[in-house]
Design an enzyme around this catalytic site. Structure first.
Site, PDB file in Angstrom:
ATOM      1  N   HIS A   1       2.392  -6.408  -1.450  1.00  0.00           N
ATOM      2  CA  HIS A   1       3.788  -6.014  -1.187  1.00  0.00           C
ATOM      3  C   HIS A   1       4.442  -5.325  -2.450  1.00  0.00           C
ATOM      4  O   HIS A   1       5.794  -5.766  -2.625  1.00  0.00           O
ATOM      5  CB  HIS A   1       4.535  -6.883  -0.530  1.00  0.00           C
ATOM      6  CG  HIS A   1       4.101  -7.305   1.120  1.00  0.00           C
ATOM      7  ND1 HIS A   1       3.248  -6.339   1.531  1.00  0.00           N
ATOM      8  CD2 HIS A   1       4.177  -8.232   1.719  1.00  0.00           C
ATOM      9  CE1 HIS A   1       3.017  -6.871   2.841  1.00  0.00           C
ATOM     10  NE2 HIS A   1       3.546  -8.094   2.834  1.00  0.00           N
TER      11      HIS A   1
ATOM     12  N   HIS B   1       9.346  -4.610   7.182  1.00  0.00           N
ATOM     13  CA  HIS B   1       8.889  -5.850   7.230  1.00  0.00           C
ATOM     14  C   HIS B   1       9.654  -6.725   8.536  1.00  0.00           C
ATOM     15  O   HIS B   1       9.908  -7.989   8.099  1.00  0.00           O
ATOM     16  CB  HIS B   1       8.478  -6.655   6.019  1.00  0.00           C
ATOM     17  CG  HIS B   1       7.196  -7.598   6.071  1.00  0.00           C
ATOM     18  ND1 HIS B   1       7.136  -8.936   6.840  1.00  0.00           N
ATOM     19  CD2 HIS B   1       6.053  -7.376   5.473  1.00  0.00           C
ATOM     20  CE1 HIS B   1       6.056  -9.271   6.520  1.00  0.00           C
ATOM     21  NE2 HIS B   1       5.281  -8.588   5.926  1.00  0.00           N
TER      22      HIS B   1
ATOM     23  N   GLU C   1       3.510  -3.700  11.113  1.00  0.00           N
ATOM     24  CA  GLU C   1       3.843  -2.922  10.103  1.00  0.00           C
ATOM     25  C   GLU C   1       3.069  -1.595  10.164  1.00  0.00           C
ATOM     26  O   GLU C   1       1.953  -1.816  10.063  1.00  0.00           O
ATOM     27  CB  GLU C   1       3.771  -3.567   8.700  1.00  0.00           C
ATOM     28  CG  GLU C   1       4.256  -5.092   8.588  1.00  0.00           C
ATOM     29  CD  GLU C   1       3.665  -5.942   7.835  1.00  0.00           C
ATOM     30  OE1 GLU C   1       3.212  -5.766   6.552  1.00  0.00           O
ATOM     31  OE2 GLU C   1       3.201  -7.008   8.326  1.00  0.00           O
TER      32      GLU C   1
END
Ligand code: GLA
Length: 374
Positions: free
Chosen positions: A136, A207, A339
């Site tokens: 991420h 997210h 996602e």
């Protein structure tokens, strides 16, 4: 005389009811944006923007991390509740170990093996923050930065962020714009665009952790999930794709028709945390999946132009987070993420769809989370 009084009474009742009906009809919900202070981050004011549409659906977003803090929708009895996990205050979002609740993810969503990749014959080393892998965006991804509010209307918020050359090891100055829009038909639309001055991997996403029970159920195991995918990206023990795209048929990964999440989860080591390879479609924004919570009747559809979707079943939640909304214990499987994205580790997987953005090109990603009742 008696008849006269009765008639007056009946007429008065009719008049009163008629007035009340008109009053009810007049109680239309107005499309609005409200703003309130949500604390300070490094001396900068954090603001929470709350959008309400004509149906009473609400979405709230803060400029820290471009985070969605609330999505409030109606259930089948007309009761409104918040359907995403999060915190009551900024302190929650700033705590160590916040598992990316509601935020924007970048420069590269999910993992890049060992944080290494090559572009134009040059090798790059990213910050590694997850068992030697880059997850991420690294140590300080786009979830941990302040976004600039570019424009705001009664239904939308445009945020921008300039991710500088070499930030977390990534090449190129990346100019990003993310527009959140609450639509009239109960959708939260997220439009991402970006340009760069050096070739760079890019994989932006959001997210949000959904639990459509709106606080009734402590887990999402009774939600029914459908994913428009016949294949998924197989991963190793570090959650890095092996490059293989096995068929979901006759496996616990099969969500090609709606299935209760709890049905096969015990058969998947560690729970669901995989990317599904969405079936190809001629539509611009095909349906990637649906999520249904039968007890509340809440139904969510996810549309996207991206090739994949990461279904993460909240496996690492363990009930230890503080400042949670209404002090809820977010235990394992308390919420799930869907996602919209490119496949993990694509920069190292030549057979996966391309994630390298070059100067002169424009990154375009749209996701729509649409809510209704079944
Ligand atoms: C993603 C990943 C998971 C986990 C969560 C955050 O969705 O796929 O492995 O890292 O984010 O906790």
């Amino acid at each position: 005389m008696k008849i006269f009084y009765s008639s007056v009474l009946i007429l008065s009742i009719l008049f009163y009811t008629a007035c009340n009906n008109t009053k009810n009809k007049m109680a239309v919900i107005k499309k609005t944006r409200t703003e309130k202070s949500f604390g300070n981050f490094n001396g900068e004011a954090v603001t929470e923007y709350t959008f309400t549409n004509e149906n009473g659906m609400q979405a709230s977003i803060i400029n820290y991390g471009g985070t969605v803090t609330k999505i409030i929708t109606k259930d089948k009895d007309g009761k409104y509740a918040d359907v995403i996990l999060g915190y009551d205050s900024l302190a929650g979002y700033l705590q160590k170990g916040n598992p990316y609740f509601g935020c924007l993810i970048g420069r590269y969503g999910n993992r890049i093996a060992k944080g290494k990749f090559m572009v134009d014959g040059k090798s790059y080393q990213l910050a590694t923050n997850n068992k030697g892998q880059s997850l991420h965006g690294g140590n300080k991804g786009y979830d941990k930065v302040m976004w600039t509010v570019k424009t705001k209307t009664d239904s939308s918020l445009a945020l921008t962020y300039l991710s500088k050359d070499e930030e977390e090891g990534y090449p190129g100055n990346l100019n990003i714009e993310v527009i959140y829009e609450l639509t009239a038909d109960n959708g939260l639309k997220i439009s991402y665009t970006a340009t760069t001055d050096k070739a760079t991997p890019i994989n932006l996403t959001n997210h949000c952790y959904f639990n459509l029970s709106g606080g009734r159920d402590s887990t999402i195991l009774q939600h029914k999930l459908q994913l428009s995918a016949n294949k998924f990206t197989e991963v190793d023990s570090l959650l890095i794709p092996t490059g293989k795209l096995p068929d979901v048929k006759n496996t616990p990964m099969d969500f090609s028709t709606a299935k209760e999440i709890g049905k096969d989860i015990a058969l998947v080591k560690g729970g669901y945390d995989h990317n599904w390879d969405l079936n190809k479609s001629k539509e611009d924004m095909p349906l990637a999946g649906t999520l249904y919570h039968p007890a509340s009747g809440r139904f969510m559809q996810v549309f996207t132009n991206e090739p994949g979707i990461q279904f993460y079943s909240g496996n690492f939640l363990d009930g230890t987070l503080s400042n949670t909304k209404h002090n809820q214990k977010y235990i394992q499987y308390a919420g799930l993420c869907l996602e919209t994205q490119h496949f993990p580790d694509s920069p190292n997987q030549p057979s996966f769809p391309n994630t390298i953005l070059k100067p002169g090109e424009k990154y375009l990603h749209t996701a729509l989370y649409k809510f209704s009742i079944k």
